[in-house]
Each structure stands twice: as structure tokens, then as C-alpha cells.
Design a protein around this motif. Structure first.
Motif, PDB file in Angstrom:
ATOM      1  N   ILE A 120       0.864  -1.177   0.000  1.00 43.66           N
ATOM      2  CA  ILE A 120       0.000   0.000   0.000  1.00 43.66           C
ATOM      3  C   ILE A 120       0.905   1.232   0.000  1.00 43.66           C
ATOM      4  CG2 ILE A 120      -1.830  -1.190   1.277  1.00 43.66           C
ATOM      5  CD1 ILE A 120      -1.043   0.494   3.718  1.00 43.66           C
ATOM      6  N   ASN A 121       0.311   2.402  -0.103  1.00 37.83           N
ATOM      7  CA  ASN A 121       1.099   3.626  -0.118  1.00 37.83           C
ATOM      8  C   ASN A 121       1.859   3.808   1.191  1.00 37.83           C
ATOM      9  OD1 ASN A 121      -0.553   3.918  -2.418  1.00 37.83           O
ATOM     10  ND2 ASN A 121      -0.423   6.134  -2.286  1.00 37.83           N
ATOM     11  N   GLY A 122       3.073   4.311   1.073  1.00 34.36           N
ATOM     12  CA  GLY A 122       3.861   4.644   2.251  1.00 34.36           C
ATOM     13  C   GLY A 122       3.670   6.101   2.635  1.00 34.36           C
ATOM     14  N   SER A 123       4.371   6.511   3.684  1.00 32.98           N
ATOM     15  CA  SER A 123       4.282   7.887   4.175  1.00 32.98           C
ATOM     16  C   SER A 123       5.455   8.709   3.662  1.00 32.98           C
ATOM     17  CB  SER A 123       4.280   7.909   5.710  1.00 32.98           C
ATOM     18  OG  SER A 123       3.075   7.357   6.207  1.00 32.98           O
ATOM     19  N   GLY A 124       5.128   9.826   3.051  1.00 31.17           N
ATOM     20  CA  GLY A 124       6.143  10.745   2.580  1.00 31.17           C
ATOM     21  C   GLY A 124       6.138  12.023   3.386  1.00 31.17           C
ATOM     22  N   MET A 125       7.053  12.917   3.032  1.00 29.10           N
ATOM     23  CA  MET A 125       7.086  14.263   3.603  1.00 29.10           C
ATOM     24  C   MET A 125       7.487  15.227   2.485  1.00 29.10           C
ATOM     25  SD  MET A 125       8.901  15.767   7.051  1.00 29.10           S
ATOM     26  CE  MET A 125      10.523  16.035   6.311  1.00 29.10           C
ATOM     27  N   HIS A 126       6.590  15.398   1.520  1.00 27.42           N
ATOM     28  CA  HIS A 126       6.852  16.323   0.427  1.00 27.42           C
ATOM     29  C   HIS A 126       7.265  17.668   1.017  1.00 27.42           C
ATOM     30  CE1 HIS A 126       3.530  13.867  -1.809  1.00 27.42           C
ATOM     31  NE2 HIS A 126       4.653  13.179  -1.664  1.00 27.42           N
ATOM     32  N   THR A 127       8.304  18.260   0.453  1.00 26.90           N
ATOM     33  CA  THR A 127       8.857  19.483   1.032  1.00 26.90           C
ATOM     34  C   THR A 127       8.871  20.601   0.007  1.00 26.90           C
ATOM     35  OG1 THR A 127      10.232  18.178   2.542  1.00 26.90           O
ATOM     36  CG2 THR A 127      10.847  20.469   2.206  1.00 26.90           C
ATOM     37  N   HIS A 128       8.206  21.711   0.327  1.00 24.45           N
ATOM     38  CA  HIS A 128       8.117  22.875  -0.542  1.00 24.45           C
ATOM     39  C   HIS A 128       9.202  23.870  -0.147  1.00 24.45           C
ATOM     40  CE1 HIS A 128       3.931  21.867  -2.032  1.00 24.45           C
ATOM     41  NE2 HIS A 128       4.060  21.064  -0.975  1.00 24.45           N
ATOM     42  N   LEU A 129       9.882  24.434  -1.146  1.00 28.46           N
ATOM     43  CA  LEU A 129      11.007  25.328  -0.904  1.00 28.46           C
ATOM     44  C   LEU A 129      10.896  26.568  -1.770  1.00 28.46           C
ATOM     45  CD1 LEU A 129      13.765  22.583  -1.100  1.00 28.46           C
ATOM     46  CD2 LEU A 129      13.159  23.798   0.990  1.00 28.46           C
ATOM     47  N   SER A 130      11.310  27.704  -1.220  1.00 24.12           N
ATOM     48  CA  SER A 130      11.426  28.932  -2.011  1.00 24.12           C
ATOM     49  C   SER A 130      12.464  29.841  -1.363  1.00 24.12           C
ATOM     50  CB  SER A 130      10.084  29.649  -2.132  1.00 24.12           C
ATOM     51  OG  SER A 130       9.610  30.049  -0.865  1.00 24.12           O
ATOM     52  N   LEU A 131      13.005  30.740  -2.167  1.00 24.86           N
ATOM     53  CA  LEU A 131      13.967  31.732  -1.698  1.00 24.86           C
ATOM     54  C   LEU A 131      13.336  33.117  -1.795  1.00 24.86           C
ATOM     55  CD1 LEU A 131      17.263  30.585  -3.497  1.00 24.86           C
ATOM     56  CD2 LEU A 131      16.435  29.921  -1.223  1.00 24.86           C
ATOM     57  N   PHE A 132      13.610  33.942  -0.793  1.00 23.07           N
ATOM     58  CA  PHE A 132      13.149  35.322  -0.817  1.00 23.07           C
ATOM     59  C   PHE A 132      14.342  36.269  -0.755  1.00 23.07           C
ATOM     60  CE2 PHE A 132       9.183  33.344  -0.212  1.00 23.07           C
ATOM     61  CZ  PHE A 132       8.180  34.277  -0.464  1.00 23.07           C
TER      62      PHE A 132
END
Length: 451
Positions: free
Chosen positions: A244-256
Motif C-alpha cells: 500500500i502507499n507509504g508515508s512521505g514528507m513532500h517538502t516545498h522550498l522557495s527563496l526570498f
């Protein structure tokens, strides 16, 4: 006004300790594997903690120091003070502060402290004129406990993606977790049932990368503690149940930039991505195999990183589908333009994972790396020939391959620093070797009576 040598922020913590009737402080830090550690002290020691620090034996912590050089000092960050939300009505409060680790022999930050490694990455970004924002999407499973209070792999619901009660029996647990997080200063954006039975996701708002890493470490602790109050076991293991699907931690990144503008946004670009964003993305793609060792640091992580379960294994980027390693999410405003690295899982050390992502991306900007074209088709449907035609590589298929990639990648190794790089490779190589010589239940079921 602060007393003596205390800063205003430190004095405010002392005042809050008194106002909240706090009896104990948990001074929190992590080892190189991301395990949260803490030293508990009576709240009356708070002023001493600020002015002198609290000493502890670093030789007992994974990857820290040898026995002959074991004295370390914790320096609390007053900006991280928060009252823990799971006390009972008749208990006085406990609170936590996240600490930096100081090398007592030099008085300098300890190079083996993961929080320091992330601070070094952020300092590099600052020297280039940027601040870094990040937002993770940690997923986790809730399992029943047996009669002795030990974890099982029996889920307490049969819900699916975005289901509501009665299928989503854990909605009350998520509610209590959210209340607990909000009491500790989190701004929770959303929560929902995930794809698999017993799987959940709670998202908190974008913040600077250091605060985000602190929040991830705290989040895991809060989720486990509040789940336990419901007689459930919360796990951030990437793949606790096969097939079955596992657990991820998609990570969003940006620079200011220094003037508060999103350096990743360009409204004239087809995808609203600036040249900096494209070069940053190219850096992530270039160093993806080595990043994987840090962002997916367990043998079990690679049971999730397989085709067919919505996990990204193909080193490419896209603006529209989730089969690529990196996605450019839709952004309602220029400030929301960002890139999403989809490979990390919640077993990682958030400080180290963010540090290597940031260094890789900044390396892309410094070297003006050229970003490939986005892949707008479903890569899961490509055969090997078509992937080769598009120049799409795959992530390492196991922890051993990822560690090899880390050792060969100077940028990611240097991002960790010599101390942590050496200790991390040593620990993970040993873990993989132990896995290789083990015999699984699957092997026994398949071969024991056949041969």
C-alpha cells in the motif's frame, strides 16, 4: 526589562514560566539520525540554562563525540519556548525549548549538531542575498495497540483519501493533535485522511527553514504523545504495511530576497519560475541521489520509493503531474511560487534534510546550472527505453546505493560537514549491512518448505 545578563526574549520566557505554572523544562535537541533527545530540568533552572547552559554527556548520543571528549552544553533558544499540551488537569505544566549544542572545549557551536548544520546552510543563503522558506507535508499512520500497550499494524479505521467519519475514525485524534499543535504556536493549514487505511496528513504553514525543521521535530513528538492518549500508536515509519502507499514528507522550498520578494517567481515565464528557481531545481536534480541518503535514511524508506504507489523515483521535474521527483505547484500569488521535492519521508532528520536540499539548490544557482525541460507526461507509464530517450534517471533503489552516492557527492557531503558526514555514513552503512544478512519472514514463507 531583562534581569542581569538576560536578553529581553529570555526574560519573557521566565515571565511565561511563572504565568503558566511551569514546573519542568525539556531542553530538546536531535542526534544525527533525527531522534529527538531532551534533558529535563526544574523550571527554576531556566535562568541558569540561559546564562550558563546545561551540560550533558555527549558520548551517549548517536554520532556526537567519543567518551574521552564527552562534555557538551545545551544553549536554549528562547524563541522556541512552548508549553507542552498533553498535561492532565491536575498537573502543573511542562514546557520545551529547542537548544543549540555547544562544544565545551572551544565554546563554539558543535559541528555535529544537526541544527548548526542547517544554520550554516542558511548562512550561505544569506551571503547570497536570500532567506529560505520551507513547508513540509508529513504523513503518518495510526495503529491499534495490543493488550500490553505495544504497537501493532492494525489500523483503527478503513478510510481513504479525504474520507469523513464514520470511515475516518481518527478524525477526533487529528482534532486533538491540531489543538495541541496550535497551543504550541503552530499554524495548521489543513488535515485529512490519506490514501491508505490508517494514514493521515497534517500540514502547517510555510515558515523560515530553521523554524520549519524545529516544527517537524516537535510535530513528531506531539503526534505520538497525543495518539498514545487515545491508546493508539503513531508511526512515521515510511512503509509499515506492504503493498500500500507509504508515508512521505513532500517538502516545498522557495527563496526570498532581502527586500521580501519571492526570488522564485517570474510572471513572464511560462511556468512563473525565475532563472534562480530553475537553477535551484537543477541543483536538486543534479544531487538527488546523494540527497536521498539523507532525506530517505532507513532501509524501510526504499520500500516506499518504488513505482506504482505514488512515490517519486524518477529524477525529473514537472509543472502538472506527480510522477516526477520535483513538482512546480500552482501558486495563487507571486509569494506562493515554490518547488516541491517529493522524495523525502518523515523518518529523516529535518535539519540535515533541509540543509542538503538548500546547499544543492544554491549550488545550482552559483554554477548557473541549466534546468531540463519539464516532463508533462506520466513517467510511471514510460518503459525503460522511453525514460532513456528523455534522459530520466532513477533514485537509488536501496540505502546502500544512496550511501554510495552520498560518499561520491562532495557538495552534499560538505553540506553535512566532515563530522556528521563520517558518522552518518558509518551508521547507515552498518544499518544496510545488518539488513543484508538478515532473513525476512517473506523469505521463510517463500522458500523454507520449497527447497
Amino acid at each position: 526589562m531583562p534581569d542581569g545578563n538576560l536578553t529581553t526574549a529570555e526574560q519573557e520566557v521566565l515571565d511565561q514560566i511563572e504565568a503558566e505554572d511551569v514546573d519542568f523544562l525539556r531542553l530538546q535537541f536531535t542526534d544525527i539520525l533525527g531522534t529527538v533527545k531532551n534533558v529535563s530540568v526544574p523550571a527554576r533552572q531556566a535562568e541558569k540554562a540561559f546564562t550558563e547552559g546545561i551540560y550533558f554527556d555527549g558520548s551517549s548520543i548517536e554520532g556526537f563525540v567519543r567518551i574521552q571528549e564527552s562534555d557538551m552544553r545545551l544553549k536554549p533558544d528562547p524563541g522556541t519556548f512552548a508549553v507542552l499540551p498533553w498535561r492532565t488537569n491536575d498537573e502543573s505544566a511542562a514546557a520545551r525549548m529547542i537548544c543549540d549544542v555547544i562544544d565545551t572545549s572551544t565554546g563554539d557551536p558543535f559541528e555535529g549538531d544537526p541544527r548548526y548544520v542547517l544554520k550554516q546552510a542558511l548562512e550561505r543563503a544569506k551571503e547570497m542575498g536570500y532567506t529560505v522558506n520551507a513547508a513540509p507535508e508529513p504523513e503518518f499512520f495510526l495503529f491499534e495497540e495490543d493488550e500490553e500497550g505495544r504497537a501493532t499494524t492494525e489500523t483503527n479505521d478503513h478510510g481513504g483519501y479525504f474520507d469523513l467519519a464514520p470511515k475516518d475514525l481518527a478524525s477526533d485524534v487529528r482534532r486533538d493533535i491540531i489543538y495541541g499543535l496550535e497551543n504550541m504556536g503552530f499554524e495548521v493549514e489543513a488535515s485529512h485522511h490519506e490514501v491508505a487505511e490508517g494514514q493521515h496528513e497534517i500540514n502547517f504553514t510555510y515558515d523560515d527553514a530553521l523554524t520549519t525543521a524545529d516544527n517537524v521535530a516537535t510535530f513528531r513528538t506531539v503526534v505520538r504523545a497525543i495518539a498514545a492518549q487515545h491508546d493508539l500508536h503513531a508511526t512515521f515509519m515510511p512503509k509499515p504495511i506492504p503493498k500500500i502507499n507509504g508515508s512521505g514528507m513532500h517538502t516545498h522550498l522557495s527563496l526570498f530576497t532581502e527586500d521580501g520578494e519571492n526570488a522564485f517567481h517570474d510572471e513572464t515565464d511560462e511556468f512563473n519560475l525565475s532563472e534562480e528557481a530553475r537553477a535551484f531545481t537543477a541543483g536538486l536534480l543534479e544531487h538527488a541521489p546523494a540527497i536521498t541518503a539523507v532525506a530517505n535514511p532507513t532501509v524501510n524508506s526504499y520500500k516506499r520509493l518504488v513505482p506504482g504507489y505514488e512515490a517519486p523515483v524518477y529524477v525529473a521535474w514537472s509543472d502538472r503531474n506527480r510522477s516526477a521527483l520535483i513538482r512546480k505547484p500552482a501558486a495563487r500569488t507571486p509569494a506562493a511560487s515554490r518547488v516541491e521535492l517529493r522524495s523525502p519521508d518523515p523518518s529523516c532528520n529535518p535539519y540535515l534534510a533541509l540543509a542538503v536540499m538548500i546547499h544543492a539548490g544554491l549550488e545550482g544557482i552559483e554554477n548557473d546550472l541549466e534546468c531540463p525541460d519539464p516532463v508533462r507526461e506520466n513517467i510511471y507509464e514510460f518503459d525503460e527505453t522511453k525514460r532513456e530517450e528523455y534522459g530520466i534517471d532513477t533514485l537509488p533503489s536501496n540505502l546502500g546505493g544512496a550511501v554510495d552516492a552520498l560518499e561520491e557527492d562532495e557538495v552534499v557531503s560538505d553540506a553535512l560537514g566532515e563530522h556528521i558526514s563520517e558518522k552518518f555514513v558509518e551508521a547507515k552503512s552498518q544499518e544496510f549491512e545488518e539488513y543484508l544478512v538478515d532473513v525476512s519472514q517473506w523469505e521463510l514463507d517463500r522458500y523454507l518448505e520449497t527447497f
